[in-house]
Design an enzyme around this catalytic site. Structure first.
Site, PDB file in Angstrom:
ATOM      1  N   GLY A  52      68.955  42.582  18.477  1.00 42.68           N
ATOM      2  CA  GLY A  52      68.615  42.335  17.086  1.00 42.68           C
ATOM      3  C   GLY A  52      69.797  41.814  16.300  1.00 42.68           C
ATOM      4  N   HIS A  53      70.500  40.837  16.892  1.00 41.62           N
ATOM      5  CA  HIS A  53      71.643  40.233  16.216  1.00 41.62           C
ATOM      6  C   HIS A  53      71.984  38.892  16.882  1.00 41.62           C
ATOM      7  CE1 HIS A  53      73.562  42.501  19.525  1.00 41.62           C
ATOM      8  NE2 HIS A  53      74.414  41.485  19.542  1.00 41.62           N
ATOM      9  N   ALA A  54      72.900  38.179  16.251  1.00 40.83           N
ATOM     10  CA  ALA A  54      73.461  36.946  16.798  1.00 40.83           C
ATOM     11  C   ALA A  54      74.965  37.002  16.578  1.00 40.83           C
ATOM     12  CB  ALA A  54      72.867  35.716  16.094  1.00 40.83           C
ATOM     13  N   ARG A  99      69.353  37.451  19.629  1.00 40.39           N
ATOM     14  CA  ARG A  99      68.892  38.059  20.865  1.00 40.39           C
ATOM     15  C   ARG A  99      68.338  39.451  20.633  1.00 40.39           C
ATOM     16  NH1 ARG A  99      74.346  37.930  22.264  1.00 40.39           N
ATOM     17  NH2 ARG A  99      74.151  35.970  21.210  1.00 40.39           N
ATOM     18  N   ILE A 124      75.920  38.604  13.187  1.00 36.55           N
ATOM     19  CA  ILE A 124      74.892  38.368  12.176  1.00 36.55           C
ATOM     20  C   ILE A 124      73.802  39.382  12.491  1.00 36.55           C
ATOM     21  CG2 ILE A 124      73.312  36.730  11.106  1.00 36.55           C
ATOM     22  CD1 ILE A 124      74.952  34.476  12.495  1.00 36.55           C
TER      23      ILE A 124
END
Length: 137
Positions: A52-54, A99, A124
Site C-alpha cells: 500500500g505504498h510507492a 504496490r 508515498i
C-alpha cells in the site's frame, strides 16, 4: 517515469548440485543496482494484505524465498497482478509504482533486496498523493 510494464519477472541463475540448488545474486552483475538493504516478510496471515505504498527512487527485487504471494502493481493508469512462487524468480519493481501484496500462502517468506537504505521521505503512502505524483511528475 516507469509504468507497470517496466516491472518484470527476472529469471535468476541456478547452480544445480547433487545436494540441492544455489542461486547467487551480486550487485551490478545479475542485479542492476547495488543492494543497500535486505529484509523479509514472514508469518503473514493468509488473509492479510501488505504494501500500500510507492517509492520515489527505490528499486526492489522481490523473491518468494518460500511459498507464494501476489503483488498488485499500479502505475496510476494500469494495474497488473504478479504471482510469485519460485525462489529463482524475482520481481523487479521500479520507482514510482504503487504496490500491494496479498494471498500469502502458509509459511511464505517474501525476500526483498532494496537499492536504498530505509528513508521515510522516499515513501508515498497516500494513494491520492501517488496519483497526483504520477499525473504531475
Amino acid at each position: 517515469m516507469f509504468n507497470i510494464e517496466d516491472c518484470n519477472i527476472v529469471e535468476l541463475p541456478i547452480a544445480h548440485t547433487e545436494n540441492g540448488n544455489i542461486t547467487v545474486l551480486e550487485n551490478q552483475l545479475n542485479i542492476p543496482f547495488d543492494i543497500k538493504r535486505i529484509y523479509y516478510l514472514y508469518d503473514v496471515p493468509m488473509n492479510a494484505e501488505r504494501g500500500g505504498h510507492a517509492h520515489y527512487e527505490l528499486q526492489q527485487y522481490v523473491i518468494a524465498a518460500s511459498g507464494s504471494f501476489t503483488f498488485i502493481l499500479d502505475d496510476g493508469t494500469n494495474k497488473k497482478e504478479v504471482f510469485l512462487n519460485h525462489p529463482n524468480k524475482a520481481l523487479h519493481i521500479k520507482p514510482g509504482i504503487w504496490r500491494e501484496m496479498k494471498d500469502f500462502s502458509s509459511g511464505s517468506i517474501c525476500l526483498v533486496l532494496a537499492s536504498m537504505k530505509y528513508t521515510e521521505s522516499d515513501y508515498i503512502r497516500d494513494y491520492r498523493e501517488f496519483l497526483n505524483y504520477r499525473k504531475n511528475g
